[in-house]
Design an enzyme around this catalytic site. Sequence first.
Site, short mmCIF file in Angstrom:
data_model
loop_
_atom_site.label_atom_id
_atom_site.label_comp_id
_atom_site.label_asym_id
_atom_site.label_seq_id
_atom_site.Cartn_x
_atom_site.Cartn_y
_atom_site.Cartn_z
N ILE A 65 13.16 -15.53 -1.70
CA ILE A 65 12.31 -14.51 -2.33
C ILE A 65 13.16 -13.25 -2.34
CG2 ILE A 65 11.18 -14.03 -0.08
CD1 ILE A 65 8.70 -13.10 -1.60
N SER A 66 13.23 -12.58 -3.49
CA SER A 66 14.12 -11.44 -3.65
C SER A 66 13.71 -10.28 -2.75
CB SER A 66 14.12 -10.96 -5.10
OG SER A 66 14.29 -12.05 -5.97
N GLN A 67 14.66 -9.38 -2.56
CA GLN A 67 14.42 -8.14 -1.82
C GLN A 67 13.42 -7.29 -2.62
OE1 GLN A 67 18.24 -6.48 -1.24
NE2 GLN A 67 17.50 -4.56 -0.39
#
Length: 219
Positions: A65-67
């Site tokens: 999951i992206s930042q």
Amino acid sequence: MTGNDASSDAERKMQFLFALRSKGVTDTSVLTAMERIDRAPFIRGYFADRAYEDMPLPIACGQTISQPSVVGLMTQALRLSPRDKVLEVGTGSGYQAAILSQLARRVYTVDRHKRLVREAGAIFRQLDLTNITAVTADGSFGLPDQAPFDRILVTAAAEDPPGPLLAQLKIGGIMVVPVGQSDTVQSLIRVTRGEGGLDYEELRPVRFVPLVEGLGRDG
Ligand code: SAH
């Protein structure tokens, strides 16, 4: 939940929004969407209590999951309007699609892993995010049945912006895509389709998992 838990939750959320602003997420509609959509349900198990930290986290199928600040900056770069039909390539946890759903009319999100699509779809239903459709497909070919799109967001790195995606962008449309070899420097690129052709802008260095051909083994 005790009073203490509630206040530390509020505090964590304030720090989360502060971190977003300090990393350049300044668009108030994007910040409001990110305040409204809790990141925790999209992160299962071990790392769920780190949902408010500004870092990428592992999810199923070896993906991430992206930042949050990168989610915010990419969303901002899309310059969404409420009437937009959006395609996201790379559903992953579903968090980015949920943010997009607050700012656009309709969101189609595709992932090559069936399991990720199924799990994200379950969260969308739980949160009553009825304007998102999640599909298992190789997103490098876009979604021809639903094309063209006002906006396209790719959340995996391609060596070049995929041709079929460019072809599915409306005139006046915007695509945001990380470009570069995986594990080396990638750049976030914004492509705008004008009457006269495509315009490319390099926005910032980023690091994403690669866009991979074909469906995942589970799908
Ligand atoms: N946007 C996600 C994070 C994406 S991680 C989130 O908010 O959590 C990148 C995702 O791209 C992974 O889930 C991976 O399975 C997917 N992906 C990689 N190549 C793909 C392809 N060709 N088609 C569709 N999805 C792809």
